[in-house]
Structure formats: structure tokens, C-alpha cells
Design an enzyme around this catalytic site. Structure first.
Site, PDB file in Angstrom:
ATOM      1  N   CYS A  29       0.807  -1.219   0.000  1.00  0.00           N
ATOM      2  CA  CYS A  29       0.000   0.000   0.000  1.00  0.00           C
ATOM      3  C   CYS A  29       0.845   1.277   0.000  1.00  0.00           C
ATOM      4  O   CYS A  29       0.519   2.232  -0.702  1.00  0.00           O
ATOM      5  CB  CYS A  29      -0.993  -0.004   1.161  1.00  0.00           C
ATOM      6  SG  CYS A  29      -0.285  -0.313   2.792  1.00  0.00           S
ATOM      7  N   ASP A  47      -7.322   5.755  -1.674  1.00  0.00           N
ATOM      8  CA  ASP A  47      -7.053   4.532  -0.919  1.00  0.00           C
ATOM      9  C   ASP A  47      -6.573   3.427  -1.859  1.00  0.00           C
ATOM     10  O   ASP A  47      -7.283   3.063  -2.798  1.00  0.00           O
ATOM     11  CB  ASP A  47      -8.342   4.106  -0.207  1.00  0.00           C
ATOM     12  CG  ASP A  47      -8.133   2.952   0.762  1.00  0.00           C
ATOM     13  OD1 ASP A  47      -7.036   2.371   0.761  1.00  0.00           O
ATOM     14  OD2 ASP A  47      -9.072   2.640   1.507  1.00  0.00           O
ATOM     15  N   HIS A  84      -6.160   0.299  -1.097  1.00  0.00           N
ATOM     16  CA  HIS A  84      -6.538  -1.019  -0.592  1.00  0.00           C
ATOM     17  C   HIS A  84      -7.706  -1.632  -1.357  1.00  0.00           C
ATOM     18  O   HIS A  84      -8.726  -2.012  -0.774  1.00  0.00           O
ATOM     19  CB  HIS A  84      -6.856  -0.928   0.898  1.00  0.00           C
ATOM     20  CG  HIS A  84      -5.710  -0.461   1.727  1.00  0.00           C
ATOM     21  ND1 HIS A  84      -5.485   0.883   1.980  1.00  0.00           N
ATOM     22  CD2 HIS A  84      -4.718  -1.131   2.340  1.00  0.00           C
ATOM     23  CE1 HIS A  84      -4.402   1.002   2.728  1.00  0.00           C
ATOM     24  NE2 HIS A  84      -3.912  -0.206   2.958  1.00  0.00           N
TER      25      HIS A  84
END
Length: 444
Positions: A124, A326, A328
């Protein structure tokens, strides 16, 4: 006292779990075991990868359930641009969707030949670093006001930028290159990075990128030295060769990269990254106003950071909430097409972004700024003096004119002498650079 780096995204070795946060998927994994250089991946880690694979088949995308921006009179700042929610919401969402969005991917070629074929659960912060760098390249070639459209024809520079980040070992800022360059920073492939480690990796990879020709400065000891930056950005060219572009082994891509980018004298566009620690275990409220002020600067590239177990790319703020992209979400690997183009639909977040309370931010962060010309850097220095340094008794970082006398002499980084060129050479980083661990300030 300098503190070791906290690897944002680091998880403790617990059972594999899958959790849905908002509309994105975070797969919590156990850390890859340490291995000696050149050793094969351990059986335990390969078993862990097999467990991960069953989750990789469940690709998660952003959904309609993301929280929309509230109907208020407030202003939103996104990478140096201000938007009023009541009148500019469509422009705001258009601006956000134009940012390149890099997420977890699966089914790319194994890193190093025998390593993982997905970065789910560990990549990430690498993806966040890619997003910050991509924003710098967009500003460099297309300008801050460039916008992306789903069916809009984009200039060739856009596709060249995107090719730099495709998950192939021959693309200069791919997950493969970043993970392998991280070995030189003491990080095994599959191990979580912190903001400073990603910054060091980008600085080294940029030396092989002749087309974009960036000068990457990573501040040390919370100090930005004007003299050193100008020395680096005005350095004479290291080579007069024609740039080959970012994708070095793809034939069609090469044909478009020839004779298009040559080193020349002058100011080298600056990517400035400032790793910081804004508290011990939690962010110190005294830094909040100055931190938010950075997103207002026209040179802003946002910030790398996050909260425990998650790394995010912060691009702006609304009140006391940070706005972020993000990484993820696990998507399938997208390769180059035969004509060298890329299907870019999955590289843009086309929904409202996530927000989080700024006090929930992990104190380990890295600010990013881009200065295409010297006047942009001079303007940035003036803004820092006016908006940040003079308003704080406890400063986030220092800006000094001259190189500190007690520091070692500053030598602008140079590409190592090698027999090949570009991203294809980065197979063993321990021969290219010495370990840079003197400024891992993050975490306790």
C-alpha cells in the site's frame, strides 16, 4: 532524538482476515519472514501466498456507498486548488478523478522471478508513492489543470506517464522496481515500507529515468537546504544521450520514445519530499494548521501517510478531515496493449474519495512538492516562510539557506556507472547504492 521509521501498513502476525472498510477492501496479512539476500522465498511465505490467493480472486472496487461530500458552505482544498462545495462540487470531483489511482494488483509477473505475483497486503505505501510521483509527472508534462475523461482522447505524454507505472519489471516505477530497490534500503520484498523508505526508493529510481529527468530531493533531519536543492537542480547533465523512455523492452513503446527527450542544461524539475514525524504515538495538534496549509500551496503533491494498518495518499482537506485516495482495492493486472497504449479505466478513482479525521493520522508522514521551474521553488520558499515557519513556535521542519557546517558535504546524486541503462538493470540494488538508513525517523 531521531526515531526509527514506522512502516505504515504494517500488520502483526495474526490469522488471515478480510475486512471491508467503507467501500474498499483491506486484506490483513502476516509479515513475510526475513530472508538473506539472494535466497529463495521460504516455504512458510509461499504457503501464506497461497492463502492470500483465495482472497485475490475477490476483486473489490469502489461502490456507490462511499460517503459523499456534505452540503455545506465549506471549502475543499485539493493539491493547491480551492473548491466551494455548494458551487464547485462537479469541478471538485472531476479534479479528483484526474489523479492517477494506483491500487493493489494481482496476477502480474512474479517479482524477481520467484517472488509474489500480487502486492495485496504489503504494497500500500508503494502504491501511495507511485501516486505522488505520478502527480509530479502530470504537473511536469501536462500541467496542474489537466483533466482526465473516460472517453476523452489523451495526449501521448499521458500514456507515457502511465506506462512508467505498469506492473512489469521493465517499467521504471513499477511495483517490481520499487520492491527490488527497497532491498537496498533494508526492506525485503513483501515487507511493508514507511514514507521515508518510499521517498529514498523514488530518489534512486529517478536516476534511471531520463525522459522525465527529475531532481528528487529527500530532506534529512527535518531540514530543507535551499543551497543544496539549487546545486542539484542546476547540476550539469550527466549524459547527452537520447532518453529511451520508461518502458525499455516493449518494442512499440520504444518506437515512440526515440529522439523525443534529450538532456539539456537548465533547471531540472524538482520533486521535493519531506519525511516528518508529527508526534510520538499520535499527531501533535500544534502541527495541524501548518500541515493543512501545505495542501494550499500551488506546488503541493499531497502527503504520504495513513493510520495503523493502512497507508493512504492524502490529496487535500475539508475542515478537519483529510481527503485521500485509498490503494486497498485489489484489481487485476493491466498490461500494455500491442500499440503501447494502456486501458486506463482502472487507474482513476471515479467515485467520491475517502475522508478521515486529521487527529486519526499516524504521525509518520511525508510531504511532497513539485517545482517545475526555479521561480516555483523560490515561491515555495516564500510561502513556507510566510505561512508555516513564522506562525509556529514548534516547527514541522526547518528551511535554511546554507548547507549546515556540521553535515557531510552535499553531493548531488548521480546515476551509477553501468553497462546497461534504464529500469532493466535494477536486478541487484546492493551493487548500485549503499544502504541509506540514517534518516528512518518514523515510529517507536
Amino acid at each position: 532524538m531521531l526515531l526509527p521509521e514506522r512502516s505504515i501498513g504494517q500488520k502483526t502476525p495474526k490469522a488471515w482476515t478480510r475486512s471491508l472498510v467503507g467501500a474498499s477492501c483491506s486484506i490483513r496479512t502476516q509479515s513475510a519472514p526475513k530472508r538473506t539476500k539472494g535466497a529463495k522465498w521460504s516455504l512458510n511465505f509461499l504457503c501464506s501466498c497461497s492463502v492470500l490467493s483465495k482472497y485475490e480472486n475477490q476483486t473489490t472496487v469502489l461502490s456507490e456507498y462511499l460517503e459523499e461530500f456534505p452540503e455545506t458552505d465549506g471549502s475543499v482544498w485539493i493539491l493547491g486548488r480551492q473548491y466551494h462545495l455548494k458551487t464547485d462540487k462537479s469541478k471538485l470531483l472531476l479534479d479528483i478523478s484526474a489523479r492517477l489511482w494506483f491500487t493493489y494488483r494481482r496476477k502480474f509477473s512474479p517479482i524477481g522471478g520467484t517472488g509474489p505475483s500480487s502486492d495485496t497486503g504489503w504494497g500500500c505505501m508503494l502504491r501511495c508513492g507511485q501516486m505522488m510521483l505520478a502527480q509530479a509527472l502530470i504537473c511536469r508534462h501536462l500541467g496542474r489543470d489537466w483533466h482526465w475523461g473516460r472517453d476523452k482522447k489523451q495526449p501521448e505524454e499521458y500514456h507515457r506517464i502511465l506506462r512508467c507505472f505498469i506492473d512489469r519489471k521493465d517499467c521504471c516505477y513499477s511495483i517490481h522496481q520499487m520492491a527490488q530497490m527497497g532491498v537496498g534500503e533494508g526492506k525485503s520484498i513483501g515487507e511493508w515500507f514507511g514514507p521515508n523508505t518510499v521517498a529514498q526508493v523514488l530518489k534512486k529510481l529517478a536516476l534511471f529515468d531520463e525522459w522525465n529527468s527529475l531532481a528528487v530531493y529527500v530532506s534529512m533531519d527535518n531540514t530543507v537546504v535551499i543551497e543544496d536543492i539549487k546545486k542539484m537542480c542546476w547540476s550539469p547533465p550527466q549524459s547527452s544521450s537520447v532518453a529511451r523512455g520508461c518502458t525499455l523492452s516493449h518494442r512499440s513503446a520504444l518506437s515512440q520514445n526515440k529522439n523525443t527527450a534529450v538532456f539539456c542544461s537548465g533547471w531540472k524539475p524538482l520533486l521535493l519530499i519531506i519525511p516528518l514525524r508529527l508526534g510520538i504515538n499520535h499527531i501533535n495538534p500544534i502541527y495541524i494548521d501548518a500541515f493543512k496549509e501545505c495542501f494550499k500551496m500551488p506546488q503541493s503533491l499531497g502527503a504520504l501517510g495513513g493510520k495503523p494498518n493502512n497507508a493512504y495518499y492524502f490529496i487535500g482537506f475539508l475542515g478537519n478531515e483529510l481527503i485521500y485516495l485509498d490503494p486497498h482495492t485489489t484489481q487485476i493486472f493491466v498490461d500494455l496493449e500491442e500499440n503501447g497504449m494502456v486501458d486506463d479505466q482502472s487507474f482513476h478513482c471515479q467515485q467520491a474519495p475517502h475522508r478521515m479525521k486529521i487527529m486519526n493520522l499516524d504521525p509518520s508522514v511525508a510531504l511532497g512538492f513539485f517545482c517545475k521551474e526555479e521561480k516555483d521553488f523560490d515561491n515555495w520558499c516564500s510561502l513556507v516562510q510566510k505561512e508555516i515557519l513564522k506562525l509556529q513556535s514548534l516547527r514541522m521542519f526547518e528551511l535554511v539557506q546554507n548547507h549546515p557546517a556540521h553535515w557531510p558535504p552535499f553531493i548531488p546524486p548521480a546515476k551509477p556507472e553501468v553497462t546497461t541503462s534504464g529500469a532493466e538493470l535494477i536486478e541487484s540494488t546492493d551493487k548500485l547504492f549503499e544502504l541509506e538508513e540514517e534518516f528512518e525517523i518514523l515510529s517507536v
